[in-house]
Design a protein around this motif. Structure first.
Motif, PDB file in Angstrom:
ATOM      1  N   ILE A  66     110.857  17.209  84.789  1.00  0.00           N
ATOM      2  CA  ILE A  66     110.009  16.018  84.666  1.00  0.00           C
ATOM      3  C   ILE A  66     109.106  15.962  85.888  1.00  0.00           C
ATOM      4  N   MET A  67     107.792  15.890  85.643  1.00  0.00           N
ATOM      5  CA  MET A  67     106.835  15.903  86.749  1.00  0.00           C
ATOM      6  C   MET A  67     105.959  14.660  86.740  1.00  0.00           C
ATOM      7  N   ARG A  68     105.672  14.181  87.916  1.00  0.00           N
ATOM      8  CA  ARG A  68     104.619  13.177  88.104  1.00  0.00           C
ATOM      9  C   ARG A  68     103.446  14.008  88.598  1.00  0.00           C
TER      10      ARG A  68
ATOM     11  N   ALA B 100     110.219   8.437  92.403  1.00  0.00           N
ATOM     12  CA  ALA B 100     111.376   9.289  92.714  1.00  0.00           C
ATOM     13  C   ALA B 100     112.660   8.692  92.131  1.00  0.00           C
ATOM     14  N   ARG B 101     112.844   7.394  92.278  1.00  0.00           N
ATOM     15  CA  ARG B 101     114.037   6.747  91.724  1.00  0.00           C
ATOM     16  C   ARG B 101     114.051   6.813  90.201  1.00  0.00           C
ATOM     17  N   GLY B 102     112.870   6.895  89.589  1.00  0.00           N
ATOM     18  CA  GLY B 102     112.772   6.977  88.132  1.00  0.00           C
ATOM     19  C   GLY B 102     113.207   8.313  87.566  1.00  0.00           C
ATOM     20  N   GLY B 103     113.407   9.301  88.405  1.00  0.00           N
ATOM     21  CA  GLY B 103     113.956  10.568  87.937  1.00  0.00           C
ATOM     22  C   GLY B 103     113.022  11.753  87.895  1.00  0.00           C
ATOM     23  N   ALA B 104     111.790  11.594  88.349  1.00  0.00           N
ATOM     24  CA  ALA B 104     110.882  12.749  88.361  1.00  0.00           C
ATOM     25  C   ALA B 104     111.451  13.825  89.267  1.00  0.00           C
ATOM     26  N   GLY B 105     111.578  15.038  88.738  1.00  0.00           N
ATOM     27  CA  GLY B 105     112.113  16.142  89.524  1.00  0.00           C
ATOM     28  C   GLY B 105     111.090  16.740  90.470  1.00  0.00           C
ATOM     29  N   THR B 106     109.818  16.620  90.128  1.00  0.00           N
ATOM     30  CA  THR B 106     108.727  17.124  90.961  1.00  0.00           C
ATOM     31  C   THR B 106     107.638  16.062  90.995  1.00  0.00           C
ATOM     32  N   ILE B 107     107.152  15.792  92.188  1.00  0.00           N
ATOM     33  CA  ILE B 107     106.081  14.802  92.346  1.00  0.00           C
ATOM     34  C   ILE B 107     104.923  15.477  93.057  1.00  0.00           C
TER      35      ILE B 107
END
Length: 108
Positions: free
Chosen positions: A34-36, A61-68
């Motif tokens: 999951i990416m932002r 980040a708290r929402g679960g995105a693995g890569t930002i």
């Protein structure tokens, strides 16, 4: 504020069975796929990283995105600079970028 540990859903029968699986991105390991992606939030304060921007990235980040991927920045003084955009051509702005990565890592 503490966050509850997230249990990924069972991928069995999912159209995206690898979505919650870790993935290597070069030397880094993302916990999921999951990416932002790089979109502009315009939350800088006077062209620098501030509390609103840090809160935004921590929430992602708290929402679960693995890569930002960080947002677009202005690289030249002639760019259309608004107070909500990071002015990368200003050395003080460059130094403040570390705060974003710290907020992300601290949040999740």
């Amino acid at each position: 504020m503490e966050t509850a540990a997230r249990t990924p859903p069972d991928p069995a029968g999912s159209p995206f069975p690898h979505l919650f699986a870790p993935i290597h991105l070069g030397p880094a390991l993302a916990p999921n796929r999951i990416m932002r992606v790089a979109t502009t939030a315009n939350l800088a304060e006077r062209n620098r990283v501030g509390k609103r921007m840090l809160a935004f990235y921590a929430t992602v980040a708290r929402g679960g995105a693995g890569t930002i991927v960080s947002e677009a920045v202005r690289v030249h003084p002639m760019d259309a600079v608004t107070p909500g955009a990071i002015a990368l051509f200003d050395r003080k702005s460059v130094r403040s970028l570390r705060k974003i990565s710290n907020a992300i890592h601290d949040a999740g």
